[in-house]
Design a protein around this motif. Structure first.
Motif, PDB file in Angstrom:
ATOM      1  N   LEU A   1       0.820  -1.208   0.000  1.00  0.00           N
ATOM      2  CA  LEU A   1       0.000   0.000   0.000  1.00  0.00           C
ATOM      3  C   LEU A   1       0.857   1.263   0.000  1.00  0.00           C
ATOM      4  O   LEU A   1       0.555   2.233  -0.707  1.00  0.00           O
ATOM      5  N   ASN A   2       1.913   1.247   0.780  1.00  0.00           N
ATOM      6  CA  ASN A   2       2.802   2.415   0.825  1.00  0.00           C
ATOM      7  C   ASN A   2       3.494   2.636  -0.518  1.00  0.00           C
ATOM      8  O   ASN A   2       3.661   3.790  -0.952  1.00  0.00           O
ATOM      9  N   ASP A   3       3.874   1.548  -1.179  1.00  0.00           N
ATOM     10  CA  ASP A   3       4.475   1.677  -2.517  1.00  0.00           C
ATOM     11  C   ASP A   3       3.472   2.307  -3.482  1.00  0.00           C
ATOM     12  O   ASP A   3       3.818   3.188  -4.276  1.00  0.00           O
ATOM     13  N   TRP A   4       2.237   1.857  -3.425  1.00  0.00           N
ATOM     14  CA  TRP A   4       1.214   2.388  -4.329  1.00  0.00           C
ATOM     15  C   TRP A   4       0.915   3.860  -4.054  1.00  0.00           C
ATOM     16  O   TRP A   4       0.639   4.621  -4.974  1.00  0.00           O
ATOM     17  N   LYS A   5       0.964   4.243  -2.798  1.00  0.00           N
ATOM     18  CA  LYS A   5       0.747   5.662  -2.465  1.00  0.00           C
ATOM     19  C   LYS A   5       1.848   6.520  -3.081  1.00  0.00           C
ATOM     20  O   LYS A   5       1.580   7.568  -3.671  1.00  0.00           O
ATOM     21  N   ARG A   6       3.095   6.066  -2.942  1.00  0.00           N
ATOM     22  CA  ARG A   6       4.224   6.821  -3.513  1.00  0.00           C
ATOM     23  C   ARG A   6       4.115   6.910  -5.032  1.00  0.00           C
ATOM     24  O   ARG A   6       4.472   7.927  -5.634  1.00  0.00           O
ATOM     25  N   GLU A   7       3.611   5.835  -5.642  1.00  0.00           N
ATOM     26  CA  GLU A   7       3.507   5.802  -7.103  1.00  0.00           C
ATOM     27  C   GLU A   7       2.226   6.463  -7.622  1.00  0.00           C
ATOM     28  O   GLU A   7       2.035   6.590  -8.837  1.00  0.00           O
ATOM     29  N   GLY A   8       1.338   6.856  -6.700  1.00  0.00           N
ATOM     30  CA  GLY A   8       0.126   7.563  -7.098  1.00  0.00           C
ATOM     31  C   GLY A   8      -1.029   6.675  -7.529  1.00  0.00           C
ATOM     32  O   GLY A   8      -2.016   7.178  -8.070  1.00  0.00           O
ATOM     33  N   HIS A   9      -0.922   5.365  -7.274  1.00  0.00           N
ATOM     34  CA  HIS A   9      -1.999   4.461  -7.671  1.00  0.00           C
ATOM     35  C   HIS A   9      -3.197   4.571  -6.726  1.00  0.00           C
ATOM     36  O   HIS A   9      -4.344   4.405  -7.142  1.00  0.00           O
ATOM     37  N   ILE A  10      -2.916   4.824  -5.440  1.00  0.00           N
ATOM     38  CA  ILE A  10      -3.970   5.003  -4.444  1.00  0.00           C
ATOM     39  C   ILE A  10      -3.608   6.196  -3.571  1.00  0.00           C
ATOM     40  O   ILE A  10      -2.471   6.698  -3.614  1.00  0.00           O
ATOM     41  N   SER A  11      -4.571   6.647  -2.782  1.00  0.00           N
ATOM     42  CA  SER A  11      -4.319   7.705  -1.804  1.00  0.00           C
ATOM     43  C   SER A  11      -5.211   7.447  -0.600  1.00  0.00           C
ATOM     44  O   SER A  11      -6.025   6.511  -0.592  1.00  0.00           O
ATOM     45  N   ARG A  12      -5.048   8.279   0.422  1.00  0.00           N
ATOM     46  CA  ARG A  12      -5.914   8.197   1.603  1.00  0.00           C
ATOM     47  C   ARG A  12      -6.586   9.550   1.771  1.00  0.00           C
ATOM     48  O   ARG A  12      -5.928  10.597   1.792  1.00  0.00           O
ATOM     49  N   ILE A  13      -7.906   9.537   1.895  1.00  0.00           N
ATOM     50  CA  ILE A  13      -8.676  10.769   2.076  1.00  0.00           C
ATOM     51  C   ILE A  13      -9.540  10.607   3.320  1.00  0.00           C
ATOM     52  O   ILE A  13     -10.449   9.768   3.339  1.00  0.00           O
ATOM     53  N   SER A  14      -9.225  11.359   4.348  1.00  0.00           N
ATOM     54  CA  SER A  14      -9.981  11.321   5.609  1.00  0.00           C
ATOM     55  C   SER A  14     -10.106   9.897   6.152  1.00  0.00           C
ATOM     56  O   SER A  14     -11.157   9.501   6.671  1.00  0.00           O
ATOM     57  N   GLY A  15      -9.036   9.118   6.016  1.00  0.00           N
ATOM     58  CA  GLY A  15      -9.036   7.764   6.549  1.00  0.00           C
ATOM     59  C   GLY A  15      -9.581   6.706   5.609  1.00  0.00           C
ATOM     60  O   GLY A  15      -9.572   5.524   5.942  1.00  0.00           O
ATOM     61  N   TYR A  16     -10.068   7.128   4.428  1.00  0.00           N
ATOM     62  CA  TYR A  16     -10.594   6.178   3.446  1.00  0.00           C
ATOM     63  C   TYR A  16      -9.564   5.963   2.336  1.00  0.00           C
ATOM     64  O   TYR A  16      -8.860   6.899   1.936  1.00  0.00           O
TER      65      TYR A  16
END
Length: 228
Positions: free
Chosen positions: A198-213
């Motif tokens: 998940l952290n890799d995907w966040k760095r690569e922009g595939h996913i993000s977290r918005i208000s805990g979601y």
């Protein structure tokens, strides 16, 4: 309390059932609220009927002596506990409210009496059992053939199907807060390893977290990873 037949007509198990039969079937149902954290039923309880989730969300879990494993999350419209209509065995897992919810209960004896007069109900219940078995086979295949990243992608996409909210520009918010521990249990992997993906995907922009979601930013990437 009487169940709105439109709610059931949108459920997987009764999809396509003639409207008049769906409306009649609702007459055997009883509804009740379920508080957050409260069990609808526990593994080992008698299989005395099936349920429809009308509002809220539920967790299907297996409880161990020291921990519990999340098998699935259920969203409104889901039918669960339907195997009790066919095998007469006790509940195989526990179902617990993830947040305040409302369920409709269909007593087995009442359903039998109705379905004996309207065999189409049996056909539709068998159809949902068949779909569950296919989904179970697909899940087993994914665990056997997909690497961890593919299993995490498949699980996030499934959650998006259940709880997704379009937030524009091709992005989908998974509008249900799920912990990394629960996500790891659904994937069948250690939490630390899922967290790394998940952290890799966040760095690569595939996913993000918005208000805990979780928010899926690039669904096409996840779909490619989830393909066997």
């Amino acid at each position: 309390m009487r169940v709105n037949p439109q709610v059931l007509s949108q459920s997987v198990a009764l999809d396509g059932l003639p409207e008049e039969l769906a409306e009649e079937l609702t007459k055997v149902a009883r509804t009740r609220p379920v508080k957050s954290g409260q069990s609808v039923f526990e593994a080992g309880d008698p299989g005395d009927g099936f349920y429809a989730l009308l509002e809220g969300s539920l967790r299907v879990i297996l409880r161990g002596e020291e921990h519990e494993q999340v098998l699935a999350l259920l969203s409104p419209g889901a039918i669960f506990g339907e195997m009790s209509l066919f095998d007469g065995e006790p509940r195989s897992a526990s179902v617990v409210a993830a947040k305040p919810s409302r369920v409709a209960f269909f007593d087995k004896s009442a359903v039998y009496r109705f379905a004996d007069d309207h065999p189409a109900v049996y056909r539709h219940m068998l159809a949902i059992v068949g779909k569950r078995l296919r989904a179970s086979n697909a899940s087993l295949a994914a665990r056997s053939l997909l690497p961890l990243s593919g299993r995490v992608a498949q699980t996030l996409l499934h959650l998006a199907d259940l709880f997704g909210k379009d937030v524009g520009q091709g992005r989908t918010l998974v509008h249900h807060k799920i912990s990394q521990a629960d996500l790891a249990a659904m994937v069948g992997a250690a939490r630390e390893n899922v967290s790394r993906v998940l952290n890799d995907w966040k760095r690569e922009g595939h996913i993000s977290r918005i208000s805990g979601y979780y928010c899926i930013e690039e669904a096409s990437v996840l779909r490619a990873l989830a393909t066997i």
